[in-house]
Motif scaffolding. Sequence first.
Motif, PDB file in Angstrom:
ATOM      1  N   MET A  89       0.852  -1.198   0.000  1.00 50.98           N
ATOM      2  CA  MET A  89       0.000   0.000   0.000  1.00 50.98           C
ATOM      3  C   MET A  89       0.886   1.246   0.000  1.00 50.98           C
ATOM      4  N   ALA A  90       0.544   2.180  -0.873  1.00 46.69           N
ATOM      5  CA  ALA A  90       1.368   3.376  -1.015  1.00 46.69           C
ATOM      6  C   ALA A  90       1.167   4.327   0.163  1.00 46.69           C
ATOM      7  N   PHE A  91       2.087   5.285   0.300  1.00 43.45           N
ATOM      8  CA  PHE A  91       2.030   6.209   1.427  1.00 43.45           C
ATOM      9  C   PHE A  91       0.792   7.114   1.357  1.00 43.45           C
ATOM     10  N   PHE A  92       0.576   7.691   0.179  1.00 42.31           N
ATOM     11  CA  PHE A  92      -0.550   8.611   0.008  1.00 42.31           C
ATOM     12  C   PHE A  92      -1.346   8.159  -1.205  1.00 42.31           C
ATOM     13  N   GLU A  93      -2.636   7.939  -1.004  1.00 39.72           N
ATOM     14  CA  GLU A  93      -3.430   7.334  -2.063  1.00 39.72           C
ATOM     15  C   GLU A  93      -4.786   8.002  -2.231  1.00 39.72           C
ATOM     16  N   GLY A  94      -5.198   8.147  -3.479  1.00 40.01           N
ATOM     17  CA  GLY A  94      -6.584   8.474  -3.773  1.00 40.01           C
ATOM     18  C   GLY A  94      -7.169   7.241  -4.425  1.00 40.01           C
ATOM     19  N   LEU A  95      -8.223   6.695  -3.831  1.00 39.76           N
ATOM     20  CA  LEU A  95      -8.752   5.420  -4.319  1.00 39.76           C
ATOM     21  C   LEU A  95     -10.101   5.612  -4.989  1.00 39.76           C
ATOM     22  N   LYS A  96     -10.171   5.270  -6.270  1.00 35.60           N
ATOM     23  CA  LYS A  96     -11.451   5.292  -7.001  1.00 35.60           C
ATOM     24  C   LYS A  96     -12.282   6.537  -6.683  1.00 35.60           C
ATOM     25  N   MET A  97     -11.652   7.708  -6.830  1.00 36.54           N
ATOM     26  CA  MET A  97     -12.344   8.944  -6.482  1.00 36.54           C
ATOM     27  C   MET A  97     -13.318   9.334  -7.588  1.00 36.54           C
ATOM     28  N   THR A  98     -14.550   9.699  -7.186  1.00 29.00           N
ATOM     29  CA  THR A  98     -15.554  10.181  -8.130  1.00 29.00           C
ATOM     30  C   THR A  98     -16.151  11.455  -7.546  1.00 29.00           C
ATOM     31  N   GLY A  99     -16.235  12.486  -8.361  1.00 26.02           N
ATOM     32  CA  GLY A  99     -16.818  13.723  -7.852  1.00 26.02           C
ATOM     33  C   GLY A  99     -16.651  14.868  -8.822  1.00 26.02           C
ATOM     34  N   GLY A 100     -17.282  16.003  -8.497  1.00 26.91           N
ATOM     35  CA  GLY A 100     -17.191  17.189  -9.327  1.00 26.91           C
ATOM     36  C   GLY A 100     -17.448  18.410  -8.475  1.00 26.91           C
ATOM     37  N   TYR A 101     -17.664  19.549  -9.131  1.00 23.45           N
ATOM     38  CA  TYR A 101     -17.867  20.793  -8.394  1.00 23.45           C
ATOM     39  C   TYR A 101     -19.330  20.956  -8.027  1.00 23.45           C
ATOM     40  N   GLY A 102     -19.584  21.231  -6.775  1.00 22.70           N
ATOM     41  CA  GLY A 102     -20.944  21.481  -6.312  1.00 22.70           C
ATOM     42  C   GLY A 102     -21.866  20.348  -6.714  1.00 22.70           C
ATOM     43  N   THR A 103     -22.994  20.712  -7.341  1.00 25.73           N
ATOM     44  CA  THR A 103     -23.942  19.677  -7.748  1.00 25.73           C
ATOM     45  C   THR A 103     -23.797  19.361  -9.234  1.00 25.73           C
ATOM     46  N   GLY A 104     -22.723  19.864  -9.840  1.00 21.22           N
ATOM     47  CA  GLY A 104     -22.494  19.659 -11.268  1.00 21.22           C
ATOM     48  C   GLY A 104     -22.152  18.211 -11.592  1.00 21.22           C
ATOM     49  N   PRO A 105     -21.879  17.936 -12.856  1.00 21.11           N
ATOM     50  CA  PRO A 105     -21.556  16.570 -13.261  1.00 21.11           C
ATOM     51  C   PRO A 105     -20.205  16.127 -12.688  1.00 21.11           C
ATOM     52  N   ASP A 106     -19.986  14.833 -12.689  1.00 21.43           N
ATOM     53  CA  ASP A 106     -18.717  14.308 -12.191  1.00 21.43           C
ATOM     54  C   ASP A 106     -17.597  14.651 -13.167  1.00 21.43           C
ATOM     55  N   ILE A 107     -16.516  15.194 -12.628  1.00 25.69           N
ATOM     56  CA  ILE A 107     -15.367  15.521 -13.465  1.00 25.69           C
ATOM     57  C   ILE A 107     -14.387  14.351 -13.453  1.00 25.69           C
ATOM     58  N   ILE A 108     -14.257  13.737 -12.284  1.00 21.99           N
ATOM     59  CA  ILE A 108     -13.385  12.561 -12.222  1.00 21.99           C
ATOM     60  C   ILE A 108     -14.229  11.329 -11.909  1.00 21.99           C
ATOM     61  N   ASN A 109     -13.884  10.220 -12.573  1.00 18.20           N
ATOM     62  CA  ASN A 109     -14.651   8.992 -12.438  1.00 18.20           C
ATOM     63  C   ASN A 109     -13.740   7.875 -11.996  1.00 18.20           C
ATOM     64  N   SER A 110     -13.948   7.428 -10.788  1.00 21.08           N
ATOM     65  CA  SER A 110     -13.205   6.275 -10.309  1.00 21.08           C
ATOM     66  C   SER A 110     -11.705   6.416 -10.607  1.00 21.08           C
ATOM     67  N   CYS A 111     -11.200   7.597 -10.256  1.00 21.59           N
ATOM     68  CA  CYS A 111      -9.810   7.914 -10.563  1.00 21.59           C
ATOM     69  C   CYS A 111      -8.927   7.557  -9.365  1.00 21.59           C
ATOM     70  N   SER A 112      -7.834   6.853  -9.620  1.00 22.27           N
ATOM     71  CA  SER A 112      -6.945   6.449  -8.525  1.00 22.27           C
ATOM     72  C   SER A 112      -5.521   6.909  -8.793  1.00 22.27           C
ATOM     73  N   VAL A 113      -4.902   7.506  -7.804  1.00 25.35           N
ATOM     74  CA  VAL A 113      -3.483   7.842  -7.908  1.00 25.35           C
ATOM     75  C   VAL A 113      -2.827   7.510  -6.575  1.00 25.35           C
ATOM     76  N   ASP A 114      -1.559   7.159  -6.614  1.00 21.93           N
ATOM     77  CA  ASP A 114      -0.857   6.986  -5.349  1.00 21.93           C
ATOM     78  C   ASP A 114       0.600   7.407  -5.497  1.00 21.93           C
ATOM     79  N   VAL A 115       1.200   7.747  -4.381  1.00 21.53           N
ATOM     80  CA  VAL A 115       2.574   8.225  -4.383  1.00 21.53           C
ATOM     81  C   VAL A 115       3.247   7.818  -3.079  1.00 21.53           C
ATOM     82  N   ASN A 116       4.523   7.455  -3.188  1.00 19.96           N
ATOM     83  CA  ASN A 116       5.291   7.084  -2.001  1.00 19.96           C
ATOM     84  C   ASN A 116       6.279   8.174  -1.640  1.00 19.96           C
ATOM     85  N   ARG A 117       6.796   8.109  -0.427  1.00 20.46           N
ATOM     86  CA  ARG A 117       7.779   9.124  -0.022  1.00 20.46           C
ATOM     87  C   ARG A 117       9.030   8.985  -0.875  1.00 20.46           C
TER      88      ARG A 117
END
Lengths: 235, 336
Positions: A1-29
Amino acid sequence: MAFFEGLKMTGGYGTGPDIINSCSVDVNRGEIVSILGPNGAGKSTAMKALLGLINLKSGAVVIDGKDITKLSPQDRVRQGISFVPQTKNVFAGMTVEENLEMGAYLRDDNYQDVIEEIYELFPILREKRNQLVGELSGGQRQQVALGRALMIKPSVLMLDEPTAGVSPIVMDELFDHIIKVKRTNVAILMVEQNAKQALNISDRGYVLVTGENKYAGTGKELLNDPRVRSSFLGG
Amino acid sequence: MDFLNAIILLLNYIFVPALTYGSQLALGAIFVTLIYGILRFANFATGDMMAFGTMVTILITWYFQSIGISLGVLPTALLAIPFAIIFMIGYMLFIDKFVFRYYRVNKSPPVQLAMVSIGVMFVTQAVVRIIIGPADQRFFDGERFIIKAREFKEMTGLNEGLAIKSSQVLTIFITLILVSILFWFLNKTKTGKSMRAYSDNEDLALLSGIDPKRVVMITWIIAGILATIGGALYGLDKSFKPFTYFNNMLPIFAAAIVGGIGNPFGAFLGGYVIAFSEIFITYAYKKFFMYILPESMEPETLVQLLSTDYKFAVSFSILVIVLLYRPNGIFKGKVL
């Protein structure tokens, strides 16, 4: 497991449409990871989601095994996540030293030695310590911005297009500084337009398209991947 | 001798009054500029908030006088001011919590907040008039003069007297102390710097972990102190009339804008710029020229550029000129 992770993130601005769909990124020190992609791919949005500037509909953000999905941006700063915005990333009406002090706002201990460390890292800032940041050149300002973000001794440093609007020479210089920061065992995640140069200094990279992970790999792999080359790196 | 008389004349009628009036404006202008810089709206309730603070000072002064407390040669109001400040800070935080906070949380545009402040202005104005009435109130007691004109003449043997009122000396003295403390606070303390940072770049301040609620609260506390002291000093020196305080908003805003809005040091100097301009332009120089010119060239008219009734026209003109030619003020504030 990486140090800092975004897992399957889905969301957007306010009540608008989703800008990111199930997006995952991770980074280690001690690693530099770049997020690349065409305009409107959701690169900055992914970063904002990691910072807590937008609310996620689903997915999670985890640092060092700890779920911080529900924390506000300020509380994430306390967890050691520092961010350098693309624009307006310095206090232009304050001196270099005051900018650094503001970066250390959450520290209650004596941060004078941290300021010294920043001056070691960016010697030009020591010279200009009492000058207003608004009067500095673009490259120097970016150094102030980096320095301010490093004052909390972050474990994760996020950079939103650090080289936007600076000359090629300054860009190389900035990348050198970013590598120096990485050597201090900081996890660096950056969004970049200058894909080639960014991949050159990155350990890994992600390519986002319409808010989804499209390609991922080490810097070299992505640089040599013909599909990535043809679509984002200009052949 | 005539030359000396001319100098004393200017000192007595221009320099000392302008320095006093300038100090009073400066406190109001710093109030306006801080609210504009940190809360990001033009506070039209400034004048009436100052009137409110003064009213509280007067009421406490009367109470002290009725139970026989006084400061001897100094005005009793000085003793009342600290209590009035505490009350005023409460009033400011109350207004913020129940009025301004809602618009701030909703991220309303600055114009909307300015309109809200006009509402606050009307309510504050009404409350002041209900409690103390619209009439003139004098609440100065103690020794009125430090140097009387007659004594000065006897001392120096000059024709012109120099009168220095204790309220003038108090005003200048208290303003300098207050402003020095304020600048020390803003430039040297961590909290003060965090306020400047918040005013400079709100988003980055939040990303640095600066707590916006704390910054807003401290801003209102400082505003309460400035409004009470500025208002009370003006009232001690001249007299307290709610309408005058409302009127003073024009020179106060002019001072803040001349100095560069959002820049407290600019507002401080702006206060003096406006005060000196107003008094320079509305003073009748006839006597001055009688002293320095030979008899044959003595002016027949008053040599007054503008009647004192039009003194607000001076601030207004300065305001217009600055906005047209140097919209970010003399000392680089924000562009309006």
